[in-house]
Motif scaffolding. Structure first.
Motif, PDB file in Angstrom:
ATOM      1  N   THR A 128      41.287  41.947  40.067  1.00 17.73           N
ATOM      2  CA  THR A 128      41.145  41.844  41.069  1.00 17.73           C
ATOM      3  C   THR A 128      39.685  41.968  41.417  1.00 17.73           C
ATOM      4  OG1 THR A 128      42.000  43.645  42.106  1.00 17.73           O
ATOM      5  CG2 THR A 128      43.410  41.817  42.091  1.00 17.73           C
ATOM      6  N   ALA A 129      38.949  43.026  41.478  1.00 17.35           N
ATOM      7  CA  ALA A 129      38.004  43.510  41.834  1.00 17.35           C
ATOM      8  C   ALA A 129      36.759  42.409  41.029  1.00 17.35           C
ATOM      9  CB  ALA A 129      37.639  44.969  41.283  1.00 17.35           C
ATOM     10  N   SER A 130      37.184  41.992  39.953  1.00 21.15           N
ATOM     11  CA  SER A 130      35.835  41.988  39.019  1.00 21.15           C
ATOM     12  C   SER A 130      36.870  39.655  39.553  1.00 21.15           C
ATOM     13  CB  SER A 130      36.749  40.792  37.449  1.00 21.15           C
ATOM     14  OG  SER A 130      35.937  40.012  37.074  1.00 21.15           O
ATOM     15  N   ALA A 131      37.478  39.556  40.451  1.00 18.28           N
ATOM     16  CA  ALA A 131      37.458  37.951  40.736  1.00 18.28           C
ATOM     17  C   ALA A 131      36.968  38.326  42.386  1.00 18.28           C
ATOM     18  CB  ALA A 131      38.552  37.247  40.564  1.00 18.28           C
ATOM     19  N   GLY A 132      36.947  38.779  43.153  1.00 19.37           N
ATOM     20  CA  GLY A 132      37.133  39.446  44.509  1.00 19.37           C
ATOM     21  C   GLY A 132      38.160  39.339  45.250  1.00 19.37           C
ATOM     22  N   LEU A 133      38.936  39.401  44.648  1.00 18.63           N
ATOM     23  CA  LEU A 133      39.974  38.832  45.456  1.00 18.63           C
ATOM     24  C   LEU A 133      40.889  40.162  45.584  1.00 18.63           C
ATOM     25  CD1 LEU A 133      40.840  36.415  42.971  1.00 18.63           C
ATOM     26  CD2 LEU A 133      40.799  36.184  45.896  1.00 18.63           C
ATOM     27  N   THR A 134      42.253  40.176  46.329  1.00 14.02           N
ATOM     28  CA  THR A 134      42.990  41.325  46.850  1.00 14.02           C
ATOM     29  C   THR A 134      44.661  41.215  45.671  1.00 14.02           C
ATOM     30  OG1 THR A 134      44.484  39.989  47.444  1.00 14.02           O
ATOM     31  CG2 THR A 134      42.427  41.060  48.981  1.00 14.02           C
ATOM     32  N   ARG A 135      45.613  42.805  45.397  1.00 10.47           N
ATOM     33  CA  ARG A 135      46.113  42.599  43.968  1.00 10.47           C
ATOM     34  C   ARG A 135      47.482  41.577  44.922  1.00 10.47           C
ATOM     35  NH1 ARG A 135      48.935  47.410  41.433  1.00 10.47           N
ATOM     36  NH2 ARG A 135      47.113  47.970  40.829  1.00 10.47           N
ATOM     37  N   GLY A 136      47.579  41.101  46.547  1.00  7.61           N
ATOM     38  CA  GLY A 136      48.456  40.316  46.741  1.00  7.61           C
ATOM     39  C   GLY A 136      47.621  39.206  46.439  1.00  7.61           C
ATOM     40  N   ALA A 137      46.997  38.696  46.202  1.00  7.25           N
ATOM     41  CA  ALA A 137      46.811  37.407  45.390  1.00  7.25           C
ATOM     42  C   ALA A 137      46.915  37.191  43.754  1.00  7.25           C
ATOM     43  CB  ALA A 137      45.165  37.178  45.245  1.00  7.25           C
ATOM     44  N   LEU A 138      47.212  38.375  43.588  1.00  8.35           N
ATOM     45  CA  LEU A 138      47.342  38.153  41.906  1.00  8.35           C
ATOM     46  C   LEU A 138      49.380  38.313  42.071  1.00  8.35           C
ATOM     47  CD1 LEU A 138      46.599  40.883  38.920  1.00  8.35           C
ATOM     48  CD2 LEU A 138      48.463  39.823  39.296  1.00  8.35           C
ATOM     49  N   TYR A 139      49.850  38.925  42.644  1.00 16.66           N
ATOM     50  CA  TYR A 139      50.804  38.939  42.753  1.00 16.66           C
ATOM     51  C   TYR A 139      51.279  37.409  43.483  1.00 16.66           C
ATOM     52  CZ  TYR A 139      51.077  44.367  42.641  1.00 16.66           C
ATOM     53  OH  TYR A 139      51.095  45.444  42.341  1.00 16.66           O
ATOM     54  N   HIS A 140      51.027  37.001  44.575  1.00 14.07           N
ATOM     55  CA  HIS A 140      51.323  35.926  44.710  1.00 14.07           C
ATOM     56  C   HIS A 140      51.705  34.967  43.939  1.00 14.07           C
ATOM     57  CE1 HIS A 140      51.520  32.476  46.991  1.00 14.07           C
ATOM     58  NE2 HIS A 140      50.892  31.960  46.894  1.00 14.07           N
ATOM     59  N   ASN A 141      50.196  34.628  42.560  1.00 15.19           N
ATOM     60  CA  ASN A 141      50.091  33.930  42.031  1.00 15.19           C
ATOM     61  C   ASN A 141      50.674  33.715  40.744  1.00 15.19           C
ATOM     62  OD1 ASN A 141      47.663  32.029  43.164  1.00 15.19           O
ATOM     63  ND2 ASN A 141      47.175  33.471  43.939  1.00 15.19           N
ATOM     64  N   PHE A 142      51.026  34.534  40.533  1.00 16.58           N
ATOM     65  CA  PHE A 142      51.563  35.163  38.785  1.00 16.58           C
ATOM     66  C   PHE A 142      52.975  36.256  38.822  1.00 16.58           C
ATOM     67  CE2 PHE A 142      46.547  33.645  38.592  1.00 16.58           C
ATOM     68  CZ  PHE A 142      47.018  32.948  37.731  1.00 16.58           C
TER      69      PHE A 142
ATOM     70  N   THR B 101      43.370  23.580  47.507  1.00 18.22           N
ATOM     71  CA  THR B 101      41.992  23.888  46.396  1.00 18.22           C
ATOM     72  C   THR B 101      41.605  25.654  46.920  1.00 18.22           C
ATOM     73  OG1 THR B 101      41.455  21.669  47.182  1.00 18.22           O
ATOM     74  CG2 THR B 101      39.314  22.895  46.391  1.00 18.22           C
ATOM     75  N   MET B 102      41.926  25.594  47.464  1.00 16.87           N
ATOM     76  CA  MET B 102      41.761  26.860  47.372  1.00 16.87           C
ATOM     77  C   MET B 102      42.548  28.324  46.565  1.00 16.87           C
ATOM     78  SD  MET B 102      40.627  28.182  50.964  1.00 16.87           S
ATOM     79  CE  MET B 102      41.476  29.686  51.602  1.00 16.87           C
ATOM     80  N   MET B 103      43.812  28.105  46.758  1.00 18.11           N
ATOM     81  CA  MET B 103      44.819  28.288  46.005  1.00 18.11           C
ATOM     82  C   MET B 103      44.264  28.027  44.501  1.00 18.11           C
ATOM     83  SD  MET B 103      48.586  27.621  48.168  1.00 18.11           S
ATOM     84  CE  MET B 103      49.352  28.119  46.424  1.00 18.11           C
ATOM     85  N   GLU B 104      43.786  27.351  44.031  1.00 21.21           N
ATOM     86  CA  GLU B 104      44.112  26.822  42.619  1.00 21.21           C
ATOM     87  C   GLU B 104      42.517  27.272  41.950  1.00 21.21           C
ATOM     88  OE1 GLU B 104      43.938  25.356  38.927  1.00 21.21           O
ATOM     89  OE2 GLU B 104      45.257  24.947  40.326  1.00 21.21           O
ATOM     90  N   GLU B 105      41.338  27.257  43.274  1.00 21.18           N
ATOM     91  CA  GLU B 105      40.458  28.356  43.046  1.00 21.18           C
ATOM     92  C   GLU B 105      40.991  30.186  42.317  1.00 21.18           C
ATOM     93  OE1 GLU B 105      37.541  27.826  46.241  1.00 21.18           O
ATOM     94  OE2 GLU B 105      36.846  25.688  45.581  1.00 21.18           O
ATOM     95  N   THR B 106      41.408  30.623  43.511  1.00 26.41           N
ATOM     96  CA  THR B 106      42.130  31.282  43.285  1.00 26.41           C
ATOM     97  C   THR B 106      42.578  31.807  41.732  1.00 26.41           C
ATOM     98  OG1 THR B 106      42.047  31.908  45.117  1.00 26.41           O
ATOM     99  CG2 THR B 106      43.829  33.561  44.283  1.00 26.41           C
ATOM    100  N   ARG B 107      43.834  31.142  41.574  1.00 27.87           N
ATOM    101  CA  ARG B 107      44.457  31.167  39.935  1.00 27.87           C
ATOM    102  C   ARG B 107      43.031  31.025  38.947  1.00 27.87           C
ATOM    103  NH1 ARG B 107      49.281  30.130  38.896  1.00 27.87           N
ATOM    104  NH2 ARG B 107      48.705  29.192  36.275  1.00 27.87           N
ATOM    105  N   VAL B 108      42.280  30.180  39.044  1.00 31.23           N
ATOM    106  CA  VAL B 108      40.980  29.714  38.806  1.00 31.23           C
ATOM    107  C   VAL B 108      40.536  31.515  37.930  1.00 31.23           C
ATOM    108  CG1 VAL B 108      39.138  28.895  37.538  1.00 31.23           C
ATOM    109  CG2 VAL B 108      40.907  27.472  38.286  1.00 31.23           C
ATOM    110  N   LYS B 109      40.169  31.687  39.415  1.00 31.67           N
ATOM    111  CA  LYS B 109      39.387  33.647  38.939  1.00 31.67           C
ATOM    112  C   LYS B 109      40.220  34.354  38.032  1.00 31.67           C
ATOM    113  CE  LYS B 109      36.069  32.610  43.169  1.00 31.67           C
ATOM    114  NZ  LYS B 109      36.314  33.102  45.131  1.00 31.67           N
ATOM    115  N   LEU B 110      41.004  34.527  39.223  1.00 32.90           N
ATOM    116  CA  LEU B 110      42.105  35.521  38.378  1.00 32.90           C
ATOM    117  C   LEU B 110      42.585  35.479  36.973  1.00 32.90           C
ATOM    118  CD1 LEU B 110      44.847  36.231  40.714  1.00 32.90           C
ATOM    119  CD2 LEU B 110      43.173  37.771  40.683  1.00 32.90           C
TER     120      LEU B 110
END
Length: 200
Positions: free
Chosen positions: A39-53, A8-17
């Motif tokens: 990442t700033a707009s979504a409140g996430l790190t670059r790592g989350a972006l690299y991991h998902n996309f 669920t958290m991974m999906e929420e991260t994808r949706v935010k990005l």
């Protein structure tokens, strides 16, 4: 089975990005949008972006996939609301696609930046499903005698190609509404060449 908290958290991260990237791509364009913005707009790190996309290009593909599925739903709705025959619905669906090229978000992301970054739109993964749907409809139109007997895949590729090129032309035009009118009229004439009986 209910999805795990991690899923669920991974999906929420994808949706935010995807949401943050879509907004940035629409407003600034692909080249002027930065991964730090997303990442700033979504409140996430670059790592989350690299991991998902993987990278910014992968994120653009995800945004395009999202917009494409929305466009497909709208095209199906146009076909469903078309009065009369399967042919009327087929034509309404294609014209709806061409008309969407007037919308700024679709123009910039799908028709200008998308091809510049990801290459020929007819080779994008999501186009295979679109091609199959068009070919199935052409097959049905041939079976009912509305369309001349021909290779359904060849006809589908040419029809889809004509609609895509009309949309690309409109998106790049100095006066998109004027080009839309000409493109839709020409597309209708081209498509009518498939019919067994020409309209009077």
């Amino acid at each position: 089975m209910a999805p795990s908290k991690r899923t669920t958290m991974m999906e929420e991260t994808r949706v935010k990005l995807i949401s943050a990237a879509r907004k940035s791509f629409a407003e600034k364009g692909y080249a002027s949008s930065s991964m730090d913005d997303f990442t700033a707009s979504a409140g996430l790190t670059r790592g989350a972006l690299y991991h998902n996309f993987g990278d910014k290009k992968g994120l653009l593909q995800a945004v395009i996939d999202q917009i494409d599925s929305e466009m497909l739903r709208r095209m199906r709705a146009a076909a469903d609301h078309a009065s009369g025959t399967l042919w009327d619905g087929f034509l309404a669906e294609a014209v709806a696609y061409i008309e969407m090229s007037l919308e700024p978000e679709i123009q910039r992301i799908m028709l200008l930046d998308g091809p510049a970054v990801l290459g020929d739109p007819s080779r994008w993964p999501n186009q295979n499903a679109c091609l199959r749907t068009t070919a199935d409809t052409v097959s049905a139109l041939i079976a009912e005698g509305t369309v001349k007997s021909m290779d359904a895949e060849a006809a589908a590729r040419l029809i889809n190609g004509a609609a895509l090129n009309a949309a690309l032309w409109i998106a790049a035009a100095d006066d998109p509404p004027a080009v839309l009118e000409k493109a839709v009229e020409a597309f209708r004439h081209l498509a009518s060449g498939l019919l067994t009986k020409q309209p009077v």
